[in-house]
Design a protein around this motif. Structure first.
Motif, PDB file in Angstrom:
ATOM      1  N   ASN A 210      15.912 -34.308  -1.890  1.00 34.52           N
ATOM      2  CA  ASN A 210      16.562 -33.868  -1.353  1.00 34.52           C
ATOM      3  C   ASN A 210      18.296 -33.494  -2.198  1.00 34.52           C
ATOM      4  OD1 ASN A 210      18.585 -33.441   0.596  1.00 34.52           O
ATOM      5  ND2 ASN A 210      18.731 -35.154   1.617  1.00 34.52           N
ATOM      6  N   GLN A 211      18.760 -33.326  -2.796  1.00 30.31           N
ATOM      7  CA  GLN A 211      20.059 -32.816  -3.382  1.00 30.31           C
ATOM      8  C   GLN A 211      21.518 -32.622  -2.922  1.00 30.31           C
ATOM      9  OE1 GLN A 211      19.155 -29.963  -7.310  1.00 30.31           O
ATOM     10  NE2 GLN A 211      17.267 -31.297  -7.540  1.00 30.31           N
ATOM     11  N   ASP A 212      21.228 -32.596  -1.335  1.00 32.02           N
ATOM     12  CA  ASP A 212      22.524 -32.360  -0.470  1.00 32.02           C
ATOM     13  C   ASP A 212      22.743 -33.750  -0.509  1.00 32.02           C
ATOM     14  OD1 ASP A 212      22.835 -29.458  -0.433  1.00 32.02           O
ATOM     15  OD2 ASP A 212      21.492 -29.627   1.419  1.00 32.02           O
ATOM     16  N   SER A 213      23.680 -33.704   0.397  1.00 39.08           N
ATOM     17  CA  SER A 213      24.663 -35.271   0.538  1.00 39.08           C
ATOM     18  C   SER A 213      24.606 -35.704   1.633  1.00 39.08           C
ATOM     19  CB  SER A 213      26.766 -34.798  -0.172  1.00 39.08           C
ATOM     20  OG  SER A 213      27.101 -34.053   0.649  1.00 39.08           O
ATOM     21  N   VAL A 214      24.031 -34.810   1.868  1.00 37.22           N
ATOM     22  CA  VAL A 214      23.409 -35.421   4.102  1.00 37.22           C
ATOM     23  C   VAL A 214      22.094 -35.571   3.839  1.00 37.22           C
ATOM     24  CG1 VAL A 214      25.713 -34.526   4.847  1.00 37.22           C
ATOM     25  CG2 VAL A 214      23.633 -32.728   4.170  1.00 37.22           C
ATOM     26  N   THR A 215      21.345 -36.384   4.946  1.00 39.38           N
ATOM     27  CA  THR A 215      20.150 -36.368   5.001  1.00 39.38           C
ATOM     28  C   THR A 215      19.099 -34.842   5.917  1.00 39.38           C
ATOM     29  OG1 THR A 215      20.311 -38.816   5.119  1.00 39.38           O
ATOM     30  CG2 THR A 215      18.434 -37.845   6.243  1.00 39.38           C
ATOM     31  N   HIS A 216      18.486 -34.711   5.446  1.00 34.15           N
ATOM     32  CA  HIS A 216      17.343 -33.504   6.010  1.00 34.15           C
ATOM     33  C   HIS A 216      15.827 -34.086   6.107  1.00 34.15           C
ATOM     34  CE1 HIS A 216      20.487 -30.152   4.518  1.00 34.15           C
ATOM     35  NE2 HIS A 216      20.244 -31.222   3.836  1.00 34.15           N
ATOM     36  N   THR A 217      15.466 -33.158   6.062  1.00 35.34           N
ATOM     37  CA  THR A 217      13.587 -33.609   6.705  1.00 35.34           C
ATOM     38  C   THR A 217      13.004 -32.138   6.438  1.00 35.34           C
ATOM     39  OG1 THR A 217      13.216 -32.486   9.210  1.00 35.34           O
ATOM     40  CG2 THR A 217      13.926 -34.374   9.074  1.00 35.34           C
ATOM     41  N   LEU A 218      11.971 -31.650   6.153  1.00 35.70           N
ATOM     42  CA  LEU A 218      11.057 -31.059   5.977  1.00 35.70           C
ATOM     43  C   LEU A 218       9.400 -31.220   6.967  1.00 35.70           C
ATOM     44  CD1 LEU A 218       9.905 -28.742   2.494  1.00 35.70           C
ATOM     45  CD2 LEU A 218       8.311 -29.535   4.651  1.00 35.70           C
ATOM     46  N   THR A 219      10.064 -30.530   8.112  1.00 35.90           N
ATOM     47  CA  THR A 219       9.293 -30.674   8.982  1.00 35.90           C
ATOM     48  C   THR A 219       8.200 -29.356   8.858  1.00 35.90           C
ATOM     49  OG1 THR A 219      10.299 -32.730  10.130  1.00 35.90           O
ATOM     50  CG2 THR A 219       8.404 -31.491  11.189  1.00 35.90           C
ATOM     51  N   ALA A 220       6.568 -29.507   8.946  1.00 36.04           N
ATOM     52  CA  ALA A 220       5.870 -28.245   9.804  1.00 36.04           C
ATOM     53  C   ALA A 220       6.802 -28.541  11.350  1.00 36.04           C
ATOM     54  CB  ALA A 220       4.844 -28.886   9.642  1.00 36.04           C
ATOM     55  N   THR A 221       6.659 -26.912  11.783  1.00 39.91           N
ATOM     56  CA  THR A 221       6.717 -26.569  13.051  1.00 39.91           C
ATOM     57  C   THR A 221       5.488 -26.021  14.128  1.00 39.91           C
ATOM     58  OG1 THR A 221       6.696 -24.184  13.275  1.00 39.91           O
ATOM     59  CG2 THR A 221       9.008 -24.973  13.393  1.00 39.91           C
ATOM     60  N   GLY A 222       4.831 -26.377  14.724  1.00 36.90           N
ATOM     61  CA  GLY A 222       3.864 -25.802  15.712  1.00 36.90           C
ATOM     62  C   GLY A 222       2.991 -27.030  15.351  1.00 36.90           C
ATOM     63  N   ASP A 223       2.293 -27.247  14.612  1.00 36.88           N
ATOM     64  CA  ASP A 223       1.360 -28.856  14.955  1.00 36.88           C
ATOM     65  C   ASP A 223       1.453 -29.869  13.909  1.00 36.88           C
ATOM     66  OD1 ASP A 223       0.499 -27.854  12.717  1.00 36.88           O
ATOM     67  OD2 ASP A 223      -1.529 -27.463  13.118  1.00 36.88           O
ATOM     68  N   LYS A 224       2.185 -29.554  13.497  1.00 37.12           N
ATOM     69  CA  LYS A 224       3.228 -30.877  12.928  1.00 37.12           C
ATOM     70  C   LYS A 224       2.119 -31.566  11.478  1.00 37.12           C
ATOM     71  CE  LYS A 224       7.027 -30.878  15.433  1.00 37.12           C
ATOM     72  NZ  LYS A 224       8.054 -29.668  15.764  1.00 37.12           N
ATOM     73  N   ALA A 225       2.093 -30.577  10.907  1.00 34.37           N
ATOM     74  CA  ALA A 225       1.363 -30.423  10.341  1.00 34.37           C
ATOM     75  C   ALA A 225       1.450 -31.922   9.622  1.00 34.37           C
ATOM     76  CB  ALA A 225       0.263 -29.384   9.784  1.00 34.37           C
ATOM     77  N   PHE A 226       2.701 -31.133   9.087  1.00 35.47           N
ATOM     78  CA  PHE A 226       3.450 -32.685   7.686  1.00 35.47           C
ATOM     79  C   PHE A 226       4.306 -32.893   7.664  1.00 35.47           C
ATOM     80  CE2 PHE A 226       3.035 -28.046   6.329  1.00 35.47           C
ATOM     81  CZ  PHE A 226       4.174 -28.249   6.210  1.00 35.47           C
ATOM     82  N   ASN A 227       5.318 -34.050   7.782  1.00 38.17           N
ATOM     83  CA  ASN A 227       6.313 -34.495   8.072  1.00 38.17           C
ATOM     84  C   ASN A 227       6.933 -35.116   7.417  1.00 38.17           C
ATOM     85  OD1 ASN A 227       9.146 -35.118   9.297  1.00 38.17           O
ATOM     86  ND2 ASN A 227       8.186 -35.845  11.209  1.00 38.17           N
ATOM     87  N   THR A 228       8.371 -35.443   6.357  1.00 36.41           N
ATOM     88  CA  THR A 228       8.721 -35.960   5.440  1.00 36.41           C
ATOM     89  C   THR A 228       9.420 -37.045   6.006  1.00 36.41           C
ATOM     90  OG1 THR A 228      10.332 -34.817   5.026  1.00 36.41           O
ATOM     91  CG2 THR A 228       9.049 -34.668   4.273  1.00 36.41           C
ATOM     92  N   GLY A 229       9.543 -36.972   7.201  1.00 42.56           N
ATOM     93  CA  GLY A 229      10.628 -37.904   7.749  1.00 42.56           C
ATOM     94  C   GLY A 229      12.175 -37.557   7.544  1.00 42.56           C
ATOM     95  N   ASP A 230      13.092 -38.743   7.332  1.00 40.97           N
ATOM     96  CA  ASP A 230      14.172 -38.770   7.077  1.00 40.97           C
ATOM     97  C   ASP A 230      14.282 -38.234   5.544  1.00 40.97           C
ATOM     98  OD1 ASP A 230      15.307 -38.068   9.765  1.00 40.97           O
ATOM     99  OD2 ASP A 230      16.366 -39.991   9.625  1.00 40.97           O
TER     100      ASP A 230
END
Length: 138
Positions: free
Chosen positions: A83-103
């Motif tokens: 995350n090179q932004d100045s705010v919090t992000h996630t990267l979360t799979a839609t659908g079956d939620k196969a992966f999720n980084t959390g905040d």
């Protein structure tokens, strides 16, 4: 009778010199103009898929965008998200939620493993759902 060892200093110099020579040899390109150093491939924010063969691959979050937005990897590939932004992000799979980084806080990274099942996995930032991407596992 002296209890000092006059040759001890010479041995240390020889060992130190050998270390310096080995370090320099590791930095040498062999004089043929080519380099043994491998640099990572650069990726762009285009929608064309990029490919990863082995090892880890990276996704960068910057300016509220995933880069690359479309990434192709092998099953089980380690994916590092920065995350090179100045705010919090996630990267979360839609659908079956196969992966999720959390905040992922600003300046931080998170890691996940690509699913073991081939397919196309859409993902979003759950905080900013307009941020979208696709992970293709094949």
């Amino acid at each position: 009778m002296s209890l000092t060892y006059p040759h001890r200093g010479h041995a240390a110099l020889r060992v130190g010199g050998a270390c310096v020579l080995l370090a320099l040899a590791g930095c040498s390109n062999g004089g043929n103009g080519s380099s043994n150093v491998t640099t990572p491939a650069t990726t762009s924010a285009s929608s064309a898929p990029s490919t990863s063969n082995a090892g880890a691959t990276h996704i960068t979050i910057k300016n509220f965008t995933f880069s690359p937005a479309n990434l192709q990897v092998r099953p089980g590939t380690k994916v590092i998200v920065e995350n090179q932004d100045s705010v919090t992000h996630t990267l979360t799979a839609t659908g079956d939620k196969a992966f999720n980084t959390g905040d992922i806080d600003p300046g931080e990274t998170a890691t996940f493993m690509a699913p073991s099942t081939s397919g196309s996995y859409a993902y979003i930032c759950t905080i900013h759902p307009n941020m979208k991407g696709t992970l293709t596992v094949s």
